[in-house]
Design a protein around this motif. Sequence first.
Motif, PDB file in Angstrom:
ATOM      1  N   SER A  63     -55.077  -3.119  -0.488  1.00 30.68           N
ATOM      2  CA  SER A  63     -54.701  -3.071   1.217  1.00 30.68           C
ATOM      3  C   SER A  63     -53.071  -2.921   1.370  1.00 30.68           C
ATOM      4  N   ILE A  64     -52.249  -2.821   0.477  1.00 28.66           N
ATOM      5  CA  ILE A  64     -50.850  -2.983   0.496  1.00 28.66           C
ATOM      6  C   ILE A  64     -50.499  -1.871   1.122  1.00 28.66           C
ATOM      7  N   GLN A  65     -49.434  -1.752   2.234  1.00 31.85           N
ATOM      8  CA  GLN A  65     -49.374  -0.887   3.126  1.00 31.85           C
ATOM      9  C   GLN A  65     -47.601  -0.528   3.027  1.00 31.85           C
ATOM     10  N   TYR A  66     -46.704  -1.345   2.471  1.00 30.94           N
ATOM     11  CA  TYR A  66     -45.307  -1.136   2.417  1.00 30.94           C
ATOM     12  C   TYR A  66     -45.073  -0.621   1.008  1.00 30.94           C
ATOM     13  N   THR A  67     -43.883   0.362   1.160  1.00 29.79           N
ATOM     14  CA  THR A  67     -43.347   1.018   0.253  1.00 29.79           C
ATOM     15  C   THR A  67     -42.720  -0.041  -0.791  1.00 29.79           C
ATOM     16  N   LEU A  68     -42.528   0.450  -1.901  1.00 33.93           N
ATOM     17  CA  LEU A  68     -42.133  -0.521  -3.066  1.00 33.93           C
ATOM     18  C   LEU A  68     -40.604  -0.090  -3.332  1.00 33.93           C
ATOM     19  N   PRO A  69     -39.417  -0.909  -3.330  1.00 35.37           N
ATOM     20  CA  PRO A  69     -38.228  -0.568  -3.569  1.00 35.37           C
ATOM     21  C   PRO A  69     -38.302  -0.137  -5.132  1.00 35.37           C
ATOM     22  N   TRP A  70     -37.555   1.145  -5.574  1.00 33.83           N
ATOM     23  CA  TRP A  70     -37.407   1.384  -6.924  1.00 33.83           C
ATOM     24  C   TRP A  70     -35.916   1.642  -7.194  1.00 33.83           C
ATOM     25  N   GLY A  71     -35.240   1.299  -8.232  1.00 35.14           N
ATOM     26  CA  GLY A  71     -34.013   1.562  -8.527  1.00 35.14           C
ATOM     27  C   GLY A  71     -33.028   1.224  -7.205  1.00 35.14           C
ATOM     28  N   PRO A  73     -44.383   5.019  -3.028  1.00 31.35           N
ATOM     29  CA  PRO A  73     -45.529   4.699  -2.122  1.00 31.35           C
ATOM     30  C   PRO A  73     -46.079   3.374  -2.298  1.00 31.35           C
ATOM     31  N   PRO A  74     -47.084   3.163  -1.491  1.00 35.89           N
ATOM     32  CA  PRO A  74     -47.834   1.974  -1.583  1.00 35.89           C
ATOM     33  C   PRO A  74     -48.416   1.995  -2.924  1.00 35.89           C
ATOM     34  N   MET A  75     -48.467   0.637  -3.964  1.00 30.39           N
ATOM     35  CA  MET A  75     -48.958   0.744  -4.994  1.00 30.39           C
ATOM     36  C   MET A  75     -50.071  -0.625  -5.135  1.00 30.39           C
ATOM     37  N   PRO A  76     -51.206  -0.576  -5.832  1.00 36.80           N
ATOM     38  CA  PRO A  76     -51.985  -1.783  -5.952  1.00 36.80           C
ATOM     39  C   PRO A  76     -51.461  -2.935  -6.403  1.00 36.80           C
ATOM     40  N   LEU A  77     -51.861  -3.945  -6.154  1.00 40.45           N
ATOM     41  CA  LEU A  77     -51.348  -5.357  -6.533  1.00 40.45           C
ATOM     42  C   LEU A  77     -52.483  -5.953  -7.333  1.00 40.45           C
ATOM     43  N   VAL A  78     -51.811  -6.393  -8.499  1.00 38.33           N
ATOM     44  CA  VAL A  78     -53.046  -7.044  -9.537  1.00 38.33           C
ATOM     45  C   VAL A  78     -52.732  -8.564  -9.498  1.00 38.33           C
ATOM     46  N   LEU A  80     -45.685   5.880 -12.408  1.00 39.11           N
ATOM     47  CA  LEU A  80     -44.678   6.874 -12.255  1.00 39.11           C
ATOM     48  C   LEU A  80     -45.176   8.156 -12.842  1.00 39.11           C
ATOM     49  N   LEU A  81     -46.359   8.427 -13.404  1.00 39.46           N
ATOM     50  CA  LEU A  81     -46.558   9.611 -14.117  1.00 39.46           C
ATOM     51  C   LEU A  81     -47.020  10.869 -13.224  1.00 39.46           C
ATOM     52  N   GLN A  82     -47.836  10.295 -12.091  1.00 45.65           N
ATOM     53  CA  GLN A  82     -48.134  11.224 -10.809  1.00 45.65           C
ATOM     54  C   GLN A  82     -48.041  11.011  -9.507  1.00 45.65           C
ATOM     55  N   LEU A  83     -46.576  10.909  -9.203  1.00 44.37           N
ATOM     56  CA  LEU A  83     -46.297  10.191  -8.007  1.00 44.37           C
ATOM     57  C   LEU A  83     -47.066  11.408  -6.792  1.00 44.37           C
ATOM     58  N   SER A  84     -47.335  12.384  -7.173  1.00 45.31           N
ATOM     59  CA  SER A  84     -48.093  13.357  -6.086  1.00 45.31           C
ATOM     60  C   SER A  84     -49.603  13.215  -5.851  1.00 45.31           C
ATOM     61  N   ALA A  85     -50.143  12.016  -6.936  1.00 45.75           N
ATOM     62  CA  ALA A  85     -51.582  11.701  -6.771  1.00 45.75           C
ATOM     63  C   ALA A  85     -51.803  11.126  -5.375  1.00 45.75           C
ATOM     64  N   ASP A  86     -53.076  11.253  -5.160  1.00 47.19           N
ATOM     65  CA  ASP A  86     -53.482  10.435  -4.083  1.00 47.19           C
ATOM     66  C   ASP A  86     -53.408   8.856  -4.137  1.00 47.19           C
ATOM     67  N   SER A  87     -53.380   8.114  -3.077  1.00 45.38           N
ATOM     68  CA  SER A  87     -52.747   6.655  -2.852  1.00 45.38           C
ATOM     69  C   SER A  87     -54.187   6.026  -2.926  1.00 45.38           C
ATOM     70  N   LEU A  88     -54.035   5.133  -3.905  1.00 46.23           N
ATOM     71  CA  LEU A  88     -55.327   4.248  -3.799  1.00 46.23           C
ATOM     72  C   LEU A  88     -55.150   2.983  -2.751  1.00 46.23           C
ATOM     73  N   CYS A  89     -54.180   2.979  -2.105  1.00 43.77           N
ATOM     74  CA  CYS A  89     -54.140   1.880  -1.128  1.00 43.77           C
ATOM     75  C   CYS A  89     -54.543   2.528   0.042  1.00 43.77           C
TER      76      CYS A  89
END
Length: 113
Positions: free
Chosen positions: A47-55, A61-66, A83-92
């Motif tokens: 249910s994460i909806q915020y972007t993740l700072p990277w570098g 884009p929003p990533m799942p939280l374990v 990071l392999l498929q940034l164009s993939a559909d979001s799980l969130c």
Amino acid sequence: MELGVLGCQSENNWLQWVQEDASRAELPLAKSHQEETFPIGLTVDTSIQYTLPWGENQKLPPMPLVCIYSHEGLLCLFFAVNLLQLSADSLCSPPQLPSDLSGLSLFTNAVRR
């Protein structure tokens, strides 16, 4: 303890992906710093909806939280970053309200001191 990751390259071809030491979801040692801690619960929050700072200037884009719960009562949170498929559909996706809110009045949010 560390969390393993399985990846699927084709329909019936599953592989264990080996991650770098700094990228693994690991539970810390016990308070004595000599004994391992053990997971007794695990969940994935999508249910994460915020972007993740990277570098320095990049955002992911929003990533799942374990979430891993240890036998000592410690809750450890890790982002499942892909990071392999940034164009993939979001799980969130945003959380949805339950269809039945009839028991909601039984809960209070009073602060006890």
